[in-house]
Design an enzyme around this catalytic site. Sequence first.
Site, mmCIF file in Angstrom:
data_model
loop_
_atom_site.group_PDB
_atom_site.id
_atom_site.type_symbol
_atom_site.label_atom_id
_atom_site.label_comp_id
_atom_site.label_asym_id
_atom_site.label_seq_id
_atom_site.Cartn_x
_atom_site.Cartn_y
_atom_site.Cartn_z
ATOM 1 N N CYS A 50 0.833 -1.201 0.000
ATOM 2 C CA CYS A 50 0.000 0.000 0.000
ATOM 3 C C CYS A 50 0.872 1.258 0.000
ATOM 4 C CB CYS A 50 -0.916 -0.016 1.217
ATOM 5 S SG CYS A 50 -2.062 1.354 1.237
ATOM 6 N N CYS A 56 -4.366 -2.213 6.130
ATOM 7 C CA CYS A 56 -4.218 -0.897 5.508
ATOM 8 C C CYS A 56 -5.463 -0.504 4.704
ATOM 9 C CB CYS A 56 -2.998 -0.950 4.595
ATOM 10 S SG CYS A 56 -2.573 0.591 3.820
#
Length: 374
Positions: free
Chosen positions: A106, A203
Amino acid sequence: MKETRDPSQIRVVVGMSGGVDSSVAAYLLKQQGYEVIGIFMKNWDDTDENGVCTATEDYDDVIKVCNQIGIPYYAVNFEKQYWDKVFTYFLEEYKAGRTPNPDVMCNKEIKFKAFLEHAMSLGADYLATGHYARIDRSGDGEVKMLRGVDNNKDQTYFLNQLSQEQLAHVMFPIGDIEKKEVRKIAEEAGLATAKKKDSTGICFIGERNFKEFLSQFLPAQPGNMETMDGVVMGKHDGLMYYTLGQRHGLGIGGDGEPWFVLGKDLERNVLLVGQGFDNEHLYSTSLSAVKMNYTSTKKLPGKFSCTAKFRYRQTDTPVEVELLADGRTHITFAEPVRAITPGQAVVLYDGEECIGGGTIDEVFKSNEKLTYVG
């Protein structure tokens, strides 16, 4: 290069999550005289397991904080990029029997690529986030990434894939502050997020029942739990739900030491288990890594010594690193290490500096590949 301009001439976009860390990052930059813009990223379209749309709540907190600080704000949507670049990878790794680290991906693909490019398109000089890491621009033109001062919160492990080009445009305003001080600054400034608890979920996806969540995307395939000698000890719910060294959730009773996950036999869909935290099958002496990234553009020697982390908040292990001709990297540990897990990140350090990292691919003991590990 060291920044010589007056802060008032420097535009900084702050990635704001609705948490206290990014709130204080924005507040400090504003106090220091920078031109600050707060931007909230929406990367996942869903409610949590309580039926609450956490993204809406978080953006409400961003709006409150930005109004308190006196900076403009808005939201951007990277749901497609997140699905394509992060979540698809996440599912593929689980399908392959590995344990991925979505936060690393991410940061690489969304926060410091898609979002950084967006910030630059707005005329920003820098992108700032609430990560616990530090940037050193005092050197010979190259930027170094250093561990956060708060050793318990240091997040360089998750930032190991950042390139020199990315680091040149990044600021970490709270990296030289301890977490308790960040809370104190937020409280003294009266920020709306001062007492908000830290998120611990995947995330951008948030906190939820992991088994339930994963089963929405990958069909579970239950099978046997066996010892290394082939004795059946029970049933597992699906290999993807277990990771190396895991103790909880096995449901094996009886006498003696607790049971742990030792590995996976993907072909037979068998979860390998054994007794004892220090079970010999959990230990290895080296690994091979792929997708290695180094923050410096300078050429590395074929072999070098440094320290490494194999999971977040782990103490450093002295290692020898060898760059192989096929592009892989072989990393040998000074002493055997427990539960090295394929799919996770191996991150390298030279003292305070994070020099890069990659993905653990294969695990070895005395130069013999441990096929049951991954």
